[in-house]
Design a protein around this motif. Structure first.
Motif, PDB file in Angstrom:
ATOM      1  N   PHE A  66      -8.724  -9.476   4.937  1.00 25.30           N
ATOM      2  CA  PHE A  66      -7.880  -8.863   5.954  1.00 25.30           C
ATOM      3  C   PHE A  66      -6.673  -8.230   5.293  1.00 25.30           C
ATOM      4  CE2 PHE A  66      -6.116 -13.078   5.393  1.00 25.30           C
ATOM      5  CZ  PHE A  66      -4.749 -12.857   5.395  1.00 25.30           C
ATOM      6  N   ALA A  67      -6.023  -7.344   6.019  1.00 23.69           N
ATOM      7  CA  ALA A  67      -4.760  -6.754   5.562  1.00 23.69           C
ATOM      8  C   ALA A  67      -3.903  -6.437   6.778  1.00 23.69           C
ATOM      9  CB  ALA A  67      -5.001  -5.483   4.754  1.00 23.69           C
ATOM     10  N   THR A  68      -2.611  -6.688   6.657  1.00 23.75           N
ATOM     11  CA  THR A  68      -1.636  -6.333   7.686  1.00 23.75           C
ATOM     12  C   THR A  68      -0.572  -5.474   7.019  1.00 23.75           C
ATOM     13  OG1 THR A  68      -2.002  -8.399   8.875  1.00 23.75           O
ATOM     14  CG2 THR A  68       0.040  -7.213   9.358  1.00 23.75           C
ATOM     15  N   VAL A  69      -0.415  -4.264   7.525  1.00 21.92           N
ATOM     16  CA  VAL A  69       0.533  -3.305   6.960  1.00 21.92           C
ATOM     17  C   VAL A  69       1.691  -3.149   7.932  1.00 21.92           C
ATOM     18  CG1 VAL A  69       0.850  -0.939   6.139  1.00 21.92           C
ATOM     19  CG2 VAL A  69      -1.350  -2.092   5.809  1.00 21.92           C
ATOM     20  N   ASN A  70       2.910  -3.427   7.464  1.00 22.17           N
ATOM     21  CA  ASN A  70       4.109  -3.251   8.282  1.00 22.17           C
ATOM     22  C   ASN A  70       4.635  -1.831   8.102  1.00 22.17           C
ATOM     23  OD1 ASN A  70       4.217  -5.977   9.220  1.00 22.17           O
ATOM     24  ND2 ASN A  70       4.865  -6.542   7.181  1.00 22.17           N
ATOM     25  N   ILE A  71       5.096  -1.241   9.204  1.00 22.66           N
ATOM     26  CA  ILE A  71       5.622   0.127   9.191  1.00 22.66           C
ATOM     27  C   ILE A  71       7.145   0.033   9.153  1.00 22.66           C
ATOM     28  CG2 ILE A  71       5.578   2.365  10.328  1.00 22.66           C
ATOM     29  CD1 ILE A  71       2.772   1.278   9.537  1.00 22.66           C
ATOM     30  N   PRO A  72       7.786   0.287   7.992  1.00 19.40           N
ATOM     31  CA  PRO A  72       9.235   0.093   7.879  1.00 19.40           C
ATOM     32  C   PRO A  72      10.058   1.026   8.768  1.00 19.40           C
ATOM     33  CG  PRO A  72       8.249   0.381   5.708  1.00 19.40           C
ATOM     34  CD  PRO A  72       7.187   0.646   6.720  1.00 19.40           C
ATOM     35  N   ASP A  73       9.543   2.222   9.064  1.00 23.47           N
ATOM     36  CA  ASP A  73      10.293   3.166   9.890  1.00 23.47           C
ATOM     37  C   ASP A  73      10.406   2.719  11.344  1.00 23.47           C
ATOM     38  OD1 ASP A  73      10.648   4.727   7.666  1.00 23.47           O
ATOM     39  OD2 ASP A  73       8.991   6.102   8.146  1.00 23.47           O
ATOM     40  N   VAL A  74       9.505   1.841  11.772  1.00 18.62           N
ATOM     41  CA  VAL A  74       9.529   1.310  13.140  1.00 18.62           C
ATOM     42  C   VAL A  74       9.505  -0.211  13.034  1.00 18.62           C
ATOM     43  CG1 VAL A  74       8.438   1.328  15.412  1.00 18.62           C
ATOM     44  CG2 VAL A  74       8.184   3.316  13.899  1.00 18.62           C
ATOM     45  N   PRO A  75      10.667  -0.861  12.944  1.00 19.02           N
ATOM     46  CA  PRO A  75      10.691  -2.322  12.801  1.00 19.02           C
ATOM     47  C   PRO A  75       9.890  -3.011  13.904  1.00 19.02           C
ATOM     48  CG  PRO A  75      12.874  -1.404  12.508  1.00 19.02           C
ATOM     49  CD  PRO A  75      11.993  -0.275  12.978  1.00 19.02           C
ATOM     50  N   GLY A  76       9.058  -3.953  13.496  1.00 18.69           N
ATOM     51  CA  GLY A  76       8.232  -4.690  14.444  1.00 18.69           C
ATOM     52  C   GLY A  76       6.835  -4.140  14.598  1.00 18.69           C
ATOM     53  N   LEU A  77       6.577  -2.912  14.125  1.00 17.43           N
ATOM     54  CA  LEU A  77       5.254  -2.303  14.272  1.00 17.43           C
ATOM     55  C   LEU A  77       4.410  -2.580  13.041  1.00 17.43           C
ATOM     56  CD1 LEU A  77       3.443  -0.457  16.023  1.00 17.43           C
ATOM     57  CD2 LEU A  77       4.355   1.474  14.704  1.00 17.43           C
ATOM     58  N   SER A  78       3.150  -2.979  13.263  1.00 18.04           N
ATOM     59  CA  SER A  78       2.225  -3.199  12.160  1.00 18.04           C
ATOM     60  C   SER A  78       0.811  -2.844  12.597  1.00 18.04           C
ATOM     61  CB  SER A  78       2.274  -4.652  11.672  1.00 18.04           C
ATOM     62  OG  SER A  78       1.853  -5.534  12.688  1.00 18.04           O
ATOM     63  N   VAL A  79      -0.028  -2.568  11.620  1.00 15.76           N
ATOM     64  CA  VAL A  79      -1.454  -2.354  11.854  1.00 15.76           C
ATOM     65  C   VAL A  79      -2.204  -3.327  10.954  1.00 15.76           C
ATOM     66  CG1 VAL A  79      -1.289   0.042  12.603  1.00 15.76           C
ATOM     67  CG2 VAL A  79      -1.567  -0.460  10.189  1.00 15.76           C
ATOM     68  N   SER A  80      -3.307  -3.838  11.449  1.00 13.22           N
ATOM     69  CA  SER A  80      -4.070  -4.796  10.656  1.00 13.22           C
ATOM     70  C   SER A  80      -5.554  -4.617  10.899  1.00 13.22           C
ATOM     71  CB  SER A  80      -3.638  -6.231  10.968  1.00 13.22           C
ATOM     72  OG  SER A  80      -3.852  -6.537  12.318  1.00 13.22           O
ATOM     73  N   GLY A  81      -6.300  -5.130   9.961  1.00 12.42           N
ATOM     74  CA  GLY A  81      -7.746  -5.077  10.078  1.00 12.42           C
ATOM     75  C   GLY A  81      -8.382  -6.182   9.266  1.00 12.42           C
ATOM     76  N   SER A  82      -9.578  -6.562   9.671  1.00 14.11           N
ATOM     77  CA  SER A  82     -10.342  -7.550   8.912  1.00 14.11           C
ATOM     78  C   SER A  82     -11.809  -7.156   8.932  1.00 14.11           C
ATOM     79  CB  SER A  82     -10.158  -8.960   9.477  1.00 14.11           C
ATOM     80  OG  SER A  82     -10.769  -9.073  10.744  1.00 14.11           O
ATOM     81  N   LEU A 125       0.876  -1.162   0.000  1.00  7.70           N
ATOM     82  CA  LEU A 125       0.000   0.000   0.000  1.00  7.70           C
ATOM     83  C   LEU A 125       0.914   1.212   0.000  1.00  7.70           C
ATOM     84  CD1 LEU A 125      -2.729  -0.968   2.617  1.00  7.70           C
ATOM     85  CD2 LEU A 125      -2.941  -0.930   0.134  1.00  7.70           C
ATOM     86  N   GLY A 126       0.958   1.914  -1.124  1.00 16.77           N
ATOM     87  CA  GLY A 126       1.982   2.945  -1.277  1.00 16.77           C
ATOM     88  C   GLY A 126       3.313   2.225  -1.318  1.00 16.77           C
ATOM     89  N   ASN A 127       4.191   2.547  -0.404  1.00 15.81           N
ATOM     90  CA  ASN A 127       5.452   1.805  -0.311  1.00 15.81           C
ATOM     91  C   ASN A 127       5.550   1.024   1.002  1.00 15.81           C
ATOM     92  OD1 ASN A 127       5.725   3.941   1.378  1.00 15.81           O
ATOM     93  ND2 ASN A 127       7.719   4.618   0.620  1.00 15.81           N
ATOM     94  N   LEU A 128       4.390   0.739   1.614  1.00 14.47           N
ATOM     95  CA  LEU A 128       4.359  -0.023   2.860  1.00 14.47           C
ATOM     96  C   LEU A 128       4.115  -1.504   2.565  1.00 14.47           C
ATOM     97  CD1 LEU A 128       2.176   2.391   4.996  1.00 14.47           C
ATOM     98  CD2 LEU A 128       4.661   2.150   5.044  1.00 14.47           C
ATOM     99  N   PRO A 129       5.005  -2.395   3.023  1.00 19.44           N
ATOM    100  CA  PRO A 129       4.802  -3.831   2.782  1.00 19.44           C
ATOM    101  C   PRO A 129       3.528  -4.322   3.467  1.00 19.44           C
ATOM    102  CG  PRO A 129       6.787  -3.421   4.098  1.00 19.44           C
ATOM    103  CD  PRO A 129       6.198  -2.099   3.772  1.00 19.44           C
ATOM    104  N   THR A 130       2.724  -5.081   2.717  1.00 22.75           N
ATOM    105  CA  THR A 130       1.399  -5.487   3.187  1.00 22.75           C
ATOM    106  C   THR A 130       1.160  -6.952   2.848  1.00 22.75           C
ATOM    107  OG1 THR A 130       0.583  -3.245   2.785  1.00 22.75           O
ATOM    108  CG2 THR A 130      -1.063  -4.970   3.000  1.00 22.75           C
ATOM    109  N   THR A 131       0.512  -7.666   3.768  1.00 26.62           N
ATOM    110  CA  THR A 131      -0.021  -8.998   3.503  1.00 26.62           C
ATOM    111  C   THR A 131      -1.532  -8.864   3.498  1.00 26.62           C
ATOM    112  OG1 THR A 131       1.836 -10.061   4.621  1.00 26.62           O
ATOM    113  CG2 THR A 131      -0.137 -11.387   4.298  1.00 26.62           C
ATOM    114  N   ALA A 132      -2.178  -9.329   2.434  1.00 32.08           N
ATOM    115  CA  ALA A 132      -3.630  -9.204   2.321  1.00 32.08           C
ATOM    116  C   ALA A 132      -4.240 -10.550   1.988  1.00 32.08           C
ATOM    117  CB  ALA A 132      -3.983  -8.183   1.243  1.00 32.08           C
ATOM    118  N   GLY A 133      -5.483 -10.733   2.385  1.00 34.55           N
ATOM    119  CA  GLY A 133      -6.192 -11.970   2.097  1.00 34.55           C
ATOM    120  C   GLY A 133      -7.657 -11.706   1.808  1.00 34.55           C
TER     121      GLY A 133
END
Length: 186
Positions: free
Chosen positions: A104-120, A73-81
């Motif tokens: 569902f989608a899980t978006v990883n925040i590259p500027d803060v390793p380990g931080l992600s937001v997700s929703g379903s 999403l933009g340049n944010l790595p995302t896993t979607a289903g």
């Protein structure tokens, strides 16, 4: 009866690492949920099963089946289903369930390793509902932080609602509230 349910849940959780990719445990003020997902984010399919006990003797089970993949999403790595969530619930006087379509989608925040937001989001109209349910909506939002390589903590909001099949009946929030929990990866 309570001992049997607790024993079955404990045995299921003990056996989960043999077959699972991750185990997700979460709490709201009124409920506890356990979810086991059988494949990792690198796989093309995701299969999972969960159980929620809601205060007042309400039992909710779910089975999930999604096609999943990596995207951005933009340049944010995302896993979607995209797929299905089957939900069955039982309360003292009424019970029902539905097969919801969604994803569902899980978006990883590259500027803060380990931080992600997700929703379903999954929705089942009346044609895909059964028992005393006329339709069903399931929404979950969360923010997660990977504490160590194989475990993360999260906080968020869970909403599971159904409209009863009886004329003039109100909607029932089967499970709703702010949640906190942890996910363990195998």
């Amino acid at each position: 009866m309570k001992i049997t349910r607790i024993s079955a849940l404990a045995l299921s959780l003990a056996a989960a690492p043999v077959f699972a990719s991750d185990l997700d445990l979460s709490l709201t003020n009124d409920s506890v949920k356990g979810q086991v997902n059988f494949f990792g984010t690198q796989d093309e399919l995701q299969l999972g099963a969960g159980y929620t006990y809601h205060e007042g003797s309400r039992h909710i089970g779910n089975v999930d089946f999604h096609a999943q993949g990596r995207t951005a999403l933009g340049n944010l790595p995302t896993t979607a289903g995209i797929g299905l969530r089957g939900i069955a619930w039982d309360d003292d006087q009424v019970d029902g369930g539905a097969v919801g379509l969604g994803g569902f989608a899980t978006v990883n925040i590259p500027d803060v390793p380990g931080l992600s937001v997700s929703g379903s989001l999954h929705y089942a109209p009346s044609i895909l509902s059964f028992g005393d349910s006329d339709d069903m909506t399931s929404v979950e939002l969360r923010g997660s932080y990977r504490v160590i390589r194989n475990a993360e903590v999260f906080a968020g909001y869970r909403y599971l609602n159904t409209e009863l099949d009886f004329r003039g009946s109100p909607d029932i929030n089967l499970d709703e509230g702010v949640m906190a929990g942890m996910k363990i990866f195998f």
